[in-house]
Structure formats: structure tokens, C-alpha cells
Design a protein around this motif. Structure first.
Motif, mmCIF file in Angstrom:
data_model
loop_
_atom_site.group_PDB
_atom_site.id
_atom_site.type_symbol
_atom_site.label_atom_id
_atom_site.label_comp_id
_atom_site.label_asym_id
_atom_site.label_seq_id
_atom_site.Cartn_x
_atom_site.Cartn_y
_atom_site.Cartn_z
ATOM 1 N N GLN A 364 -44.862 105.901 53.998
ATOM 2 C CA GLN A 364 -44.548 107.247 54.474
ATOM 3 C C GLN A 364 -43.049 107.509 54.420
ATOM 4 O O GLN A 364 -42.584 108.575 54.845
ATOM 5 C CB GLN A 364 -45.054 107.434 55.908
ATOM 6 N N ALA A 365 -42.287 106.550 53.893
ATOM 7 C CA ALA A 365 -40.831 106.695 53.804
ATOM 8 C C ALA A 365 -40.479 107.877 52.915
ATOM 9 O O ALA A 365 -41.260 108.298 52.055
ATOM 10 C CB ALA A 365 -40.222 105.413 53.249
ATOM 11 N N PRO A 366 -39.274 108.433 53.076
ATOM 12 C CA PRO A 366 -38.900 109.618 52.300
ATOM 13 C C PRO A 366 -38.668 109.353 50.823
ATOM 14 O O PRO A 366 -38.616 110.287 50.031
ATOM 15 C CB PRO A 366 -37.602 110.078 52.977
ATOM 16 N N GLY A 367 -38.520 108.116 50.406
ATOM 17 C CA GLY A 367 -38.271 107.817 48.995
ATOM 18 C C GLY A 367 -38.763 106.444 48.629
ATOM 19 O O GLY A 367 -39.088 105.634 49.493
ATOM 20 N N PRO A 368 -38.834 106.156 47.322
ATOM 21 C CA PRO A 368 -39.410 104.887 46.875
ATOM 22 C C PRO A 368 -38.578 103.665 47.240
ATOM 23 O O PRO A 368 -39.134 102.600 47.493
ATOM 24 C CB PRO A 368 -39.523 105.059 45.360
ATOM 25 N N ASP A 369 -37.267 103.805 47.250
ATOM 26 C CA ASP A 369 -36.426 102.658 47.601
ATOM 27 C C ASP A 369 -36.708 102.220 49.039
ATOM 28 O O ASP A 369 -36.945 101.044 49.314
ATOM 29 C CB ASP A 369 -34.941 103.001 47.443
ATOM 30 N N GLU A 370 -36.679 103.213 49.951
ATOM 31 C CA GLU A 370 -36.933 102.889 51.355
ATOM 32 C C GLU A 370 -38.382 102.441 51.549
ATOM 33 O O GLU A 370 -38.654 101.526 52.330
ATOM 34 C CB GLU A 370 -36.631 104.093 52.229
ATOM 35 N N ALA A 371 -39.306 103.076 50.830
ATOM 36 C CA ALA A 371 -40.711 102.686 50.950
ATOM 37 C C ALA A 371 -40.918 101.247 50.510
ATOM 38 O O ALA A 371 -41.639 100.472 51.158
ATOM 39 C CB ALA A 371 -41.591 103.624 50.114
ATOM 40 N N CYS A 372 -40.275 100.870 49.411
ATOM 41 C CA CYS A 372 -40.394 99.505 48.912
ATOM 42 C C CYS A 372 -39.796 98.523 49.913
ATOM 43 O O CYS A 372 -40.394 97.486 50.206
ATOM 44 C CB CYS A 372 -39.718 99.382 47.554
ATOM 45 N N LEU A 395 -44.541 99.496 43.121
ATOM 46 C CA LEU A 395 -44.743 100.746 43.835
ATOM 47 C C LEU A 395 -44.473 101.925 42.906
ATOM 48 O O LEU A 395 -43.424 101.978 42.257
ATOM 49 C CB LEU A 395 -43.808 100.806 45.040
ATOM 50 N N LEU A 396 -45.416 102.870 42.855
ATOM 51 C CA LEU A 396 -45.253 104.086 42.058
ATOM 52 C C LEU A 396 -45.301 105.287 42.993
ATOM 53 O O LEU A 396 -46.199 105.375 43.854
ATOM 54 C CB LEU A 396 -46.360 104.228 41.006
ATOM 55 N N ALA A 397 -44.349 106.197 42.859
ATOM 56 C CA ALA A 397 -44.290 107.379 43.713
ATOM 57 C C ALA A 397 -44.266 108.631 42.845
ATOM 58 O O ALA A 397 -43.524 108.714 41.864
ATOM 59 C CB ALA A 397 -43.050 107.333 44.597
ATOM 60 N N LYS A 398 -45.063 109.637 43.199
ATOM 61 C CA LYS A 398 -45.191 110.884 42.465
ATOM 62 C C LYS A 398 -44.853 112.034 43.393
ATOM 63 O O LYS A 398 -45.408 112.146 44.481
ATOM 64 C CB LYS A 398 -46.626 111.002 41.944
ATOM 65 N N ASP A 399 -44.030 112.984 43.033
ATOM 66 C CA ASP A 399 -43.301 113.105 41.795
ATOM 67 C C ASP A 399 -41.986 113.760 42.077
ATOM 68 O O ASP A 399 -41.685 114.079 43.209
ATOM 69 C CB ASP A 399 -44.097 113.863 40.733
ATOM 70 N N ALA A 400 -41.174 114.026 41.048
ATOM 71 C CA ALA A 400 -39.800 114.478 41.225
ATOM 72 C C ALA A 400 -39.709 115.826 41.911
ATOM 73 O O ALA A 400 -38.786 116.094 42.666
ATOM 74 C CB ALA A 400 -39.103 114.544 39.867
ATOM 75 N N CYS A 401 -40.648 116.713 41.656
ATOM 76 C CA CYS A 401 -40.549 118.053 42.220
ATOM 77 C C CYS A 401 -40.914 118.077 43.702
ATOM 78 O O CYS A 401 -40.659 119.049 44.394
ATOM 79 C CB CYS A 401 -41.464 119.016 41.464
ATOM 80 N N THR A 402 -41.498 117.017 44.204
ATOM 81 C CA THR A 402 -41.956 116.982 45.591
ATOM 82 C C THR A 402 -40.974 116.288 46.516
ATOM 83 O O THR A 402 -40.762 116.698 47.645
ATOM 84 C CB THR A 402 -43.317 116.275 45.674
ATOM 85 N N PHE A 403 -40.369 115.199 46.019
ATOM 86 C CA PHE A 403 -39.533 114.378 46.880
ATOM 87 C C PHE A 403 -38.047 114.638 46.609
ATOM 88 O O PHE A 403 -37.584 114.503 45.476
ATOM 89 C CB PHE A 403 -39.828 112.899 46.639
ATOM 90 N N PRO A 404 -37.279 114.982 47.642
ATOM 91 C CA PRO A 404 -35.853 115.238 47.428
ATOM 92 C C PRO A 404 -35.082 114.043 46.940
ATOM 93 O O PRO A 404 -34.083 114.177 46.257
ATOM 94 C CB PRO A 404 -35.367 115.685 48.833
ATOM 95 N N TRP A 405 -35.565 112.823 47.261
ATOM 96 C CA TRP A 405 -34.855 111.622 46.840
ATOM 97 C C TRP A 405 -34.873 111.444 45.343
ATOM 98 O O TRP A 405 -34.107 110.699 44.778
ATOM 99 C CB TRP A 405 -35.432 110.370 47.497
ATOM 100 N N ALA A 406 -35.789 112.104 44.631
ATOM 101 C CA ALA A 406 -35.899 111.916 43.190
ATOM 102 C C ALA A 406 -34.687 112.446 42.443
ATOM 103 O O ALA A 406 -34.449 112.077 41.299
ATOM 104 C CB ALA A 406 -37.160 112.614 42.663
ATOM 105 N N GLU A 407 -33.922 113.313 43.087
ATOM 106 C CA GLU A 407 -32.753 113.883 42.414
ATOM 107 C C GLU A 407 -31.520 113.015 42.557
ATOM 108 O O GLU A 407 -30.504 113.259 41.942
ATOM 109 C CB GLU A 407 -32.457 115.271 43.013
ATOM 110 N N ARG A 408 -31.598 111.926 43.369
ATOM 111 C CA ARG A 408 -30.419 111.095 43.619
ATOM 112 C C ARG A 408 -30.124 110.209 42.430
ATOM 113 O O ARG A 408 -31.026 109.819 41.697
ATOM 114 C CB ARG A 408 -30.640 110.244 44.862
#
Length: 408
Positions: A364-372, A395-408
Motif C-alpha cells: 500500500q506504499a505510495p511507490g514501488p521503491d518504498e513498497a519493495c 515487484l511490478l507496479a501499474k502505472d505511471a498515470c496513477t502514481f505520482p512517484w512514477a514521475e521521479r
């Protein structure tokens, strides 16, 4: 009965000890001369002398002997102190120290051993006893050195193998490409055991922003498992033209593995295709663990299905394709058998559910790095001090348009 090769090796060692460097430490010239004469008569060629404890430490520091014959009662720095100083340094931990002493007091003898003496010889010195003890400790010294050289060589070879192993895994550049093309972020974690393992994973880019992902786990550990993992890495990438079709891909990989593996060698494997446009993960399994899917805000995880004969079991094995919905706000966890084996329980479906329960809050973490990171921490707490084999989490997380962390 000793074999010819073992007898030859023993003979070589017996010849080799005659060239070992022996340091005789005694403040009495007569004793040094007597011990030297006994050793030379027995064939020992390299004998040095020290007249007291300070002289002994200086000469040992200049050139490490293979054995020290040390008098205990000497003026200034006695044999007790020489032993203590030698054992205080790691480089002298295995240096044999043969103490010659006229002390009959049990307390003094115990003190000598407590300070690191290897063995004792009672004065007046008996020639046969001296030579027997010198030979056995020099032979032990040579055996230890042989084992240390073997261990060093083995550790270097294992380090090289692990480095080569690391080159089989996906690179950051591939992760970036997958992220740009599909909007799926991939993170992974590997806990490497002391043994060389046989688990690998990787991605195969496909047209239309799709990609294939495999996780293969060889049975056993060691060189054989690692070599099979290397072979299968080559096979899987040769099968890239079939990578859009999970069941065909795994069926052909299995058929080739039957020709590569020994009769008792097997592999568990999951292979799936992520289609970001359709929002699906289509996968097939060969004795692999069930994938775990977590939707943001959900109280429970979804466990996929898994079946199929192990890779390498039978050339005619056929594998079916299943599909999980993998849309925005979804995270998918893949893992090898060692992860479940490390968890409390029998490593079966109960352990899969335990892992799924760990995954729900972690993913449930805000991004894949923290989730991992959270997933790894949760797993570490659950595993505790249990020894494990190489553990792999993807770990696979979907997708860029949903999660703000994807733009980092």
C-alpha cells in the motif's frame, strides 16, 4: 587401505616438511645446539635460532617460521609472554608453538596451553619424542595451509561466479525502458545465501509496450544449479519469438531443458506477459508459486493459480495460460520457492497466504521503491534467524498515470 594417490601425497608432505623453517628459541647455547643436531640428523634443512624472547619475536616478524620450538624459562621475556604476544596477532593464530620445559607444575602447564601453546616437550628432551611432535605439527601446518589455499581459491571462484550471475539479471536501463513503454515500474530484491544458487529472473521487451517476465528457480545449489541457470538463461532468450505466448514459451523451454538437465534436475518457473493496454498479466507456471496481486485500498490480496510439471521433468509436458487483471493502482509480487521455505510452516499454501498477508500493508506504499523496502522488511521480520537459500522478490507496479512517484 591407503590408495596409491593418497600414499604419494603423504610421501610428498613428508618430504616437504624437511624444507619447513623451524625456529629454535632458547637462551642456552648447549640446548640450541642439541636440538639443532637432532633436527638436522633427521633431515630438516632450515633451522634458525633465537637467543631470547625479544630476539624470537623480531625474527618471527622478519620471516614467519613454520614451527617454533620455544623454551619457557628465559630471562627478560619468557616463553609465556612470547606465546601471549604471538596469539594476540591474527597472522600468528595457526603458527605451531612447541614448548620445551622442565616445569612439572600442573598450573604452569595449564598456563602454557591457555596462552596458546600448541604442544609440550619435557626436558631433558627425548630425541624420538621431539622428532615425532615436530613432524606431526608440521604435517598439520601443511594441511591447514593447503585447506586455506583451497578455500581462498574456492571463494574467488564463487565470487567470480556470483559476478557473472549478476550479469544475467535485468539492468537499470531495461527497467527504464519498460517504465517508459508500459508505465509499469519493476523493483526486485535478492537475499544471497552462502552457497551458489540457481535462481534467475528477467524481462523480454515485446511490441506495443508489452513485456514478458520470467522467474526460474533450479532445484539444489552449487555449481551444477548455477550452470543450469546459465544454460536456461540462454534458452529463454533464444525463445524470444515465442515470448508473446506464455504457454508455448514455457512448453518449448521445458522441452529444451529435458535435453540439458541430468535425470534428477528440475526447475520451477513462472512466465507471464504484461499487457498495459489490456490491463492484464497472462501467465503460466511450472511447479512455481502463485503470484500475489494487491489492489490499492484492498484489505486482502488476490492469489493467482499455479500448477504444471517442473521444467525438465518430461518433454511432453504442456502448460496452460491464466490471466490476472493488472490495471492502474495494482501491484504484483512474484517470488521463488526459497521465500516460502524460509517462512514458518511447511512452505505450502499456508505459507503463500502468510506471504500474501504480509504483502497487503507493504504494497500500500505510495511507490514501488518504498513498497519493495516494506515488503523486504516484513519478510525479514517473519523469517527471523532462519537460514535460507537465495531468495528473490520481483515487484511490478501499474502505472505511471496513477502514481505520482512514477514521475521521479
Amino acid at each position: 587401505m591407503e590408495t596409491a594417490s593418497a600414499a604419494a601425497l603423504t610421501e610428498l608432505r613428508q618430504v616437504g616438511i624437511l624444507d619447513c623453517l623451524i625456529l629454535v628459541v632458547d637462551d642456552t647455547d648447549f640446548n640450541r645446539t642439541l636440538i639443532t643436531a637432532m633436527l638436522r640428523q633427521a633431515g630438516f634443512r632450515r633451522i634458525e635460532h633465537a637467543v631470547d624472547g625479544i630476539d624470537a619475536l623480531r625474527k618471527i616478524d622478519h620471516e614467519m617460521p613454520d614451527l617454533v620450538i620455544l623454551d619457557i624459562v628465559m630471562p627478560g621475556l619468557d616463553g609465556f609472554e612470547v606465546c601471549r604476544r604471538l596469539r594476540a596477532e591474527e597472522r600468528y593464530a595457526d603458527l605451531p608453538v612447541l614448548v620445551q620445559t622442565a616445569l612439572s607444575n600442573t598450573e604452569d602447564r595449564n598456563k602454557a596451553f591457555q596462552l596458546g601453546t600448541t604442544d609440550l616437550i619435557t626436558k631433558p628432551i627425548d630425541r624420538n619424542e621431539l622428532l615425532a611432535r615436530v613432524r606431526i605439527h608440521l604435517e598439520n601446518r601443511m594441511l591447514i595451509q593447503d585447506l586455506q589455499l583451497y578455500r581462498t581459491r574456492l571463494e574467488n571462484e564463487l565470487a567470480m561466479a556470483r559476478e557473472m550471475y549478476g550479469h544475467l539479471l535485468p539492468t537499470a536501463a531495461i527497467f527504464d525502458q519498460i517504465g517508459r513503454d508500459s508505465g509499469v515500474r519493476i523493483r526486485h530484491h535478492r537475499a544471497v545465501s552462502s552457497e551458489l544458487g540457481g535462481d534467475i529472473w528477467g524481462v523480454i521487451p515485446l511490441p506495443g509496450g508489452r513485456f514478458g517476465l520470467y522467474l526460474l528457480d533450479m532445484t539444489g545449489t552449487g555449481v551444477s544449479a548455477a550452470l543450469n541457470a546459465f544454460r536456461m538463461h540462454t534458452v529463454l532468450h533464444e525463445l524470444a519469438p515465442l515470448a508473446s505466448y506464455p504457454s508455448r514459451f514455457l512448453t518449448e523451454a521445458n522441452a529444451r531443458a529435458v535435453g540439458l538437465f541430468e535425470s534428477d534436475e528440475r526447475a520451477a518457473m513462472i512466465y507471464g506477459v504484461v499487457d498495459p493496454t489490456a490491463g492484464t498479466f497472462s501467465y503460466t507456471t511450472a511447479s512455481a508459486r502463485r503470484p500475489i496481486l494487491v489492489r490499492r485500498g484492498a484489505a486482502t490480496a488476490i492469489l493467482g493459480e499455479a500448477d504444471g510439471a517442473p521444467v525438465g521433468h518430461a518433454a511432453e509436458s504442456v502448460y496452460r495460460t491464466r490471466t490476472l487483471t493488472f490495471g492502474p493502482g495494482t501491484m504484483l509480487l512474484l517470488y521463488n520457492n526459497a521465500v516460502l521455505a524460509a517462512l514458518p510452516g511447511d512452505g505450502g499454501r499456508a505459507a503463500e497466504r502468510t506471504l500474501a498477508d504480509l504483502a497487503v500493508p507493504a504494497l500500500q506504499a505510495p511507490g514501488p521503491d518504498e513498497a519493495c523496502d516494506r515488503m523486504v522488511e516484513a519478510l525479514a521480520r517473519a523469517v527471523g534467524d532462519r537460514p535460507g537459500q537465495d531468495m528473490t522478490l520481483v515487484l511490478l507496479a501499474k502505472d505511471a498515470c496513477t502514481f505520482p512517484w512514477a514521475e521521479r
